[in-house]
Scaffold this active site. Structure first.
Site, short mmCIF file in Angstrom:
data_model
loop_
_atom_site.label_atom_id
_atom_site.label_comp_id
_atom_site.label_asym_id
_atom_site.label_seq_id
_atom_site.Cartn_x
_atom_site.Cartn_y
_atom_site.Cartn_z
N ASP A 95 0.85 -1.19 0.00
CA ASP A 95 0.00 0.00 0.00
C ASP A 95 0.90 1.25 0.00
O ASP A 95 1.85 1.34 0.79
CB ASP A 95 -0.85 -0.05 1.28
CG ASP A 95 -1.96 0.98 1.30
OD1 ASP A 95 -2.41 1.40 0.23
OD2 ASP A 95 -2.38 1.36 2.42
N HIS A 96 0.60 2.19 -0.86
CA HIS A 96 1.35 3.46 -0.92
C HIS A 96 2.86 3.29 -1.04
O HIS A 96 3.62 3.92 -0.29
CB HIS A 96 1.04 4.35 0.30
CG HIS A 96 -0.38 4.83 0.32
ND1 HIS A 96 -0.85 5.82 -0.53
CD2 HIS A 96 -1.44 4.44 1.06
CE1 HIS A 96 -2.14 6.01 -0.29
NE2 HIS A 96 -2.52 5.19 0.65
N GLY A 192 -7.74 8.35 7.46
CA GLY A 192 -7.88 8.61 8.89
C GLY A 192 -9.33 8.60 9.38
O GLY A 192 -10.27 8.34 8.62
N HIS A 235 -9.16 4.96 -2.04
CA HIS A 235 -8.47 4.97 -0.75
C HIS A 235 -9.34 5.72 0.25
O HIS A 235 -10.37 6.29 -0.10
CB HIS A 235 -7.11 5.68 -0.89
CG HIS A 235 -6.08 4.81 -1.52
ND1 HIS A 235 -4.98 4.35 -0.85
CD2 HIS A 235 -6.00 4.27 -2.77
CE1 HIS A 235 -4.27 3.58 -1.65
NE2 HIS A 235 -4.86 3.52 -2.83
N ILE A 279 -9.64 -0.01 3.38
CA ILE A 279 -10.16 0.23 4.73
C ILE A 279 -9.08 -0.12 5.76
O ILE A 279 -8.61 -1.26 5.81
CB ILE A 279 -11.43 -0.62 4.98
CG1 ILE A 279 -12.54 -0.15 4.03
CG2 ILE A 279 -11.87 -0.53 6.44
CD1 ILE A 279 -13.71 -1.08 3.90
O1 G3H Z 1 -3.07 4.97 3.65
C1 G3H Z 1 -2.73 4.83 4.81
C2 G3H Z 1 -2.99 3.55 5.50
O2 G3H Z 1 -4.06 3.71 6.40
C3 G3H Z 1 -1.75 3.07 6.17
O3 G3H Z 1 -1.49 3.79 7.32
O4 G3H Z 1 0.89 4.39 7.03
O5 G3H Z 1 -0.21 4.49 9.28
O6 G3H Z 1 0.30 2.29 8.20
P1 G3H Z 1 -0.02 3.75 7.99
P1 13P Z 2 -8.84 4.79 5.82
O1 13P Z 2 -7.97 5.65 6.68
O2 13P Z 2 -10.09 5.50 5.44
O3 13P Z 2 -9.13 3.46 6.44
O4 13P Z 2 -8.06 4.53 4.44
C1 13P Z 2 -7.16 3.47 4.32
C2 13P Z 2 -6.35 3.54 3.06
O5 13P Z 2 -6.64 4.24 2.12
C3 13P Z 2 -5.16 2.68 3.00
O6 13P Z 2 -4.42 2.91 1.86
ZN ZN Z 3 -4.53 4.91 1.13
#
Ligand code: G3H
Ligand code: 13P
Ligand code: ZN
Length: 337
Positions: A95-96, A192, A235, A279
């Site tokens: 992710d990201h 968030g 996202h 999510i």
């Molecule tokens: O996009 C963000 C996701 O909720 C991941 O969050 O970077 O705090 O693990 P994190």
């Molecule tokens: P939320 O913070 O809405 O759960 O989004 C999660 C997300 O986009 C992870 O990449």
């Molecule tokens: Zn995200």
């Protein structure tokens, strides 16, 4: 040496997304950082015979150790089978991803899908970086998610104060030149548990609760028109369920004005070309609700299995509700034996 994810029993997103777009549902993409989250994700998706994307962020890799996380995610397939789901469809996704090197390291270690998030870069740099990741990933049949447009909120260490909707006029050029397999877009969601300020919302006169502004479905429709049938990703799609916020606040927590994306809007999105819904925050809320409630009711407890066990129960319940009542991905495995 590149670990072959297919030998681990994982799948990439290609077929999964094709079916979801045609079928009018979305695949859940749940983030995990620890054992209890992973157990709850696998249990919920296996019992409901739902395909699932298990995703790890850069922050998760740092917190839990990248090697350990990867072996845990690999274990998901065996665990799903042990739970009676003979043909699980599980994607392990970065992710990201913030650089070619991070994406490469995940691909090399057996991830079946990666996201390269160049959304904060100038357009041409985003195209070049995304293409570089796609060229590497496709050699190993790993699928790639790109992103256009900026979400408000926090992504790892990057904070964006305001969102910039995806420009529909850029999507064909981006998808064609990068060769990405799916596209994350910005239509008003954000990361968030505080997705909108109270000033951006109205208040429900009966409950006094915040009502957020609607997502930009017109932008989504314009994107779908430009790229018919192309897999779109949302996202920042936690709905911040009031029941968990209430439990947290009733047991010593303080989450004033937490607000998410209303579930009816996610249901509507899932019926369109949106075929992956991310999510994370909702799982954090369910976890925290379980821990706070247990500590409040049992101050004598000190075994993590007692309070993490309750947290896991709440997360499993949350994931099942998402799959069945919001995304509609239950019983969508190709083979549901
Ligand atoms: O996009 C963000 C996701 O909720 C991941 O969050 O970077 O705090 O693990 P994190
Ligand atoms: P939320 O913070 O809405 O759960 O989004 C999660 C997300 O986009 C992870 O990449
Ligand atoms: Zn995200």
């Amino acid at each position: 040496m590149v670990v072959d994810y297919k030998k681990l029993g994982l799948v990439n997103t290609r077929e999964m997304f094709k079916k979801a777009v045609v079928g009018g549902y979305a695949i859940p993409a749940f983030n995990f950082n620890n054992l209890e989250q992973l157990q709850a994700i696998v249990k919920a998706s296996s019992e409901l015979r739902s395909p699932v994307i298990i995703q790890v962020s850069k922050g998760a890799r740092k917190y839990a150790n990248a090697t350990l996380l990867r072996y845990m995610a690999e274990g998901a397939v065996a665990y799903a089978k042990e739970l009676g789901c003979k043909h699980p469809e599980i994607v392990v996704h970065l992710d990201h991803g913030d650089s070619f090197e991070t994406c490469k390291s995940c691909i090399d270690s057996g991830f079946s899908s990666v996201m390269i998030d160049g959304s904060a870069l100038p357009y041409e740099e985003n195209v070049a970086l995304t293409k570089k990741v796609v060229d590497y990933a496709h050699q190993f049949d790993v699928t790639v998610e790109g992103e256009l447009g900026v979400l408000a909120g926090v992504e790892d260490d990057v904070v964006a104060e305001v969102s910039h909707y995806t420009k529909p006029e850029e999507v064909v050029d981006f998808a064609t030149r990068t060769g990405c397999d799916s596209l994350a877009i910005s239509i008003g969601t954000s990361h968030g548990a505080y997705k909108f300020t109270p000033e951006q919302c109205t208040r429900d006169p009966k409950t006094g609760r915040l009502v957020p502004p609607p997502l930009a479905f017109d932008v989504l429709a314009a994107i779908e028109k430009k790229l018919p049938g192309f897999p779109i990703v949302l996202h920042g799609s936690s709905s911040v369920p009031q029941k968990y916020v209430d439990i947290i606040n009733a047991h010593g927590g303080k989450l004033p004005n937490a607000v998410g994306i209303p579930e009816e809007q996610l249901r509507r999105a899932a019926k369109s070309a949106v075929c992956k819904i991310n999510i994370d925050s909702d799982s954090r809320l369910a976890f925290t609700a379980g821990v706070r409630e247990t500590f409040d009711e049992h101050p004598e407890y000190f075994d993590p299995r007692q309070y993490c066990g309750k947290a896991r129960e709440y997360m499993e319940e949350l994931y099942k509700e998402k799959i069945k009542d919001v995304l509609g991905s239950d019983y969508k495995l190709t083979n549901i034996d």
